[in-house]
Scaffold this motif. Structure first.
Motif, PDB file in Angstrom:
ATOM      1  N   GLN A 162       0.821  -1.206   0.000  1.00 13.10           N
ATOM      2  CA  GLN A 162       0.000   0.000   0.000  1.00 13.10           C
ATOM      3  C   GLN A 162       0.858   1.260   0.000  1.00 13.10           C
ATOM      4  O   GLN A 162       0.556   2.228  -0.692  1.00 13.10           O
ATOM      5  CB  GLN A 162      -0.930   0.006   1.224  1.00 13.10           C
ATOM      6  CG  GLN A 162      -2.053  -0.976   1.134  1.00 13.10           C
ATOM      7  CD  GLN A 162      -3.017  -0.621   0.019  1.00 13.10           C
ATOM      8  OE1 GLN A 162      -3.278   0.541  -0.250  1.00 13.10           O
ATOM      9  NE2 GLN A 162      -3.531  -1.647  -0.628  1.00 13.10           N
ATOM     10  N   ILE A 163       1.921   1.246   0.760  1.00  8.20           N
ATOM     11  CA  ILE A 163       2.838   2.403   0.802  1.00  8.20           C
ATOM     12  C   ILE A 163       3.476   2.597  -0.559  1.00  8.20           C
ATOM     13  O   ILE A 163       3.572   3.724  -1.056  1.00  8.20           O
ATOM     14  CB  ILE A 163       3.890   2.218   1.913  1.00  8.20           C
ATOM     15  CG1 ILE A 163       3.216   2.310   3.285  1.00  8.20           C
ATOM     16  CG2 ILE A 163       4.997   3.260   1.784  1.00  8.20           C
ATOM     17  CD1 ILE A 163       4.122   1.929   4.433  1.00  8.20           C
TER      18      ILE A 163
ATOM     19  N   ALA B   2       2.260   1.680  -3.445  1.00  2.16           N
ATOM     20  CA  ALA B   2       1.227   2.147  -4.366  1.00  2.16           C
ATOM     21  C   ALA B   2       0.971   3.636  -4.164  1.00  2.16           C
ATOM     22  O   ALA B   2       0.791   4.380  -5.136  1.00  2.16           O
ATOM     23  CB  ALA B   2      -0.047   1.349  -4.179  1.00  2.16           C
ATOM     24  N   LEU B   3       0.943   4.089  -2.926  1.00  2.90           N
ATOM     25  CA  LEU B   3       0.734   5.517  -2.661  1.00  2.90           C
ATOM     26  C   LEU B   3       1.903   6.349  -3.168  1.00  2.90           C
ATOM     27  O   LEU B   3       1.716   7.455  -3.669  1.00  2.90           O
ATOM     28  CB  LEU B   3       0.531   5.743  -1.165  1.00  2.90           C
ATOM     29  CG  LEU B   3      -0.810   5.290  -0.583  1.00  2.90           C
ATOM     30  CD1 LEU B   3      -0.808   5.425   0.926  1.00  2.90           C
ATOM     31  CD2 LEU B   3      -1.944   6.102  -1.196  1.00  2.90           C
ATOM     32  N   MET B   4       3.104   5.833  -3.059  1.00  6.02           N
ATOM     33  CA  MET B   4       4.292   6.564  -3.528  1.00  6.02           C
ATOM     34  C   MET B   4       4.294   6.663  -5.044  1.00  6.02           C
ATOM     35  O   MET B   4       4.732   7.681  -5.597  1.00  6.02           O
ATOM     36  CB  MET B   4       5.556   5.899  -3.018  1.00  6.02           C
ATOM     37  CG  MET B   4       5.757   6.070  -1.528  1.00  6.02           C
ATOM     38  SD  MET B   4       7.181   5.192  -0.895  1.00  6.02           S
ATOM     39  CE  MET B   4       8.501   6.097  -1.623  1.00  6.02           C
ATOM     40  N   ASN B   5       3.819   5.652  -5.737  1.00  6.49           N
ATOM     41  CA  ASN B   5       3.796   5.675  -7.202  1.00  6.49           C
ATOM     42  C   ASN B   5       2.718   6.596  -7.739  1.00  6.49           C
ATOM     43  O   ASN B   5       2.801   7.060  -8.873  1.00  6.49           O
ATOM     44  CB  ASN B   5       3.590   4.253  -7.749  1.00  6.49           C
ATOM     45  CG  ASN B   5       4.831   3.411  -7.601  1.00  6.49           C
ATOM     46  OD1 ASN B   5       5.931   3.933  -7.537  1.00  6.49           O
ATOM     47  ND2 ASN B   5       4.646   2.113  -7.533  1.00  6.49           N
ATOM     48  N   MET B   6       1.686   6.870  -6.946  1.00  5.55           N
ATOM     49  CA  MET B   6       0.608   7.743  -7.397  1.00  5.55           C
ATOM     50  C   MET B   6       1.015   9.202  -7.367  1.00  5.55           C
ATOM     51  O   MET B   6       0.430  10.031  -8.050  1.00  5.55           O
ATOM     52  CB  MET B   6      -0.646   7.535  -6.531  1.00  5.55           C
ATOM     53  CG  MET B   6      -1.275   6.181  -6.718  1.00  5.55           C
ATOM     54  SD  MET B   6      -2.756   6.022  -5.733  1.00  5.55           S
ATOM     55  CE  MET B   6      -3.938   6.776  -6.865  1.00  5.55           C
ATOM     56  N   GLN B   7       2.022   9.545  -6.612  1.00  9.43           N
ATOM     57  CA  GLN B   7       2.420  10.952  -6.481  1.00  9.43           C
ATOM     58  C   GLN B   7       3.268  11.395  -7.591  1.00  9.43           C
ATOM     59  O   GLN B   7       3.941  11.148  -8.326  1.00  9.43           O
ATOM     60  CB  GLN B   7       3.123  11.176  -5.158  1.00  9.43           C
ATOM     61  CG  GLN B   7       2.200  10.992  -4.006  1.00  9.43           C
ATOM     62  CD  GLN B   7       2.903  11.214  -2.678  1.00  9.43           C
ATOM     63  OE1 GLN B   7       4.073  11.502  -2.613  1.00  9.43           O
ATOM     64  NE2 GLN B   7       2.148  11.082  -1.597  1.00  9.43           N
TER      65      GLN B   7
END
Length: 110
Positions: free
Chosen positions: A102-103, A105-110
């Motif tokens: 999840q972390i 995935a969140l980093m790749n969205m930014q």
């Protein structure tokens, strides 16, 4: 005669009350949904622990009942402890794998 252990009075069996209460608290706090089974087992173990204490106070006539309740409380506590430890290990593995995913995935969205 084997209950006397060389003493004039037979040894009173342990009640395992502290262990039962610790398992009860841990199953409430730590285990979430898998904690239902150790919660039920811990409640029964507390009841059996109280039965041991009550039978110990009655005296030698209730010794077999106290020994039986003591053995049941011990067995339930062992099962509950193993279940709690296994649940905690599975939860740690689960959250370490999917938490990291999840972390990422969140980093790749930014």
């Amino acid at each position: 005669m084997d209950n006397f252990n060389g003493n004039a009075f037979p040894q009173q069996p342990k009640d395992y009350k502290t262990w039962s209460i610790v398992n009860l608290i841990l199953s409430i706090i730590c285990c979430g949904c898998p904690g239902i089974v150790p919660l039920i087992l811990s409640i029964i173990a507390v009841v059996k622990s109280n039965e041991v204490a009550r039978n110990n106070s009655i005296g030698e006539s209730a010794l077999p009942a106290a020994m039986n309740a003591s053995q049941t409380a011990k067995t339930l506590n062992i099962i509950s402890t193993v279940w709690i430890i296994a649940s905690l290990i599975i939860e740690i593995i689960y959250f370490s794998i999917f938490g990291v995913a999840q972390i990422m995935a969140l980093m790749n969205m930014q």
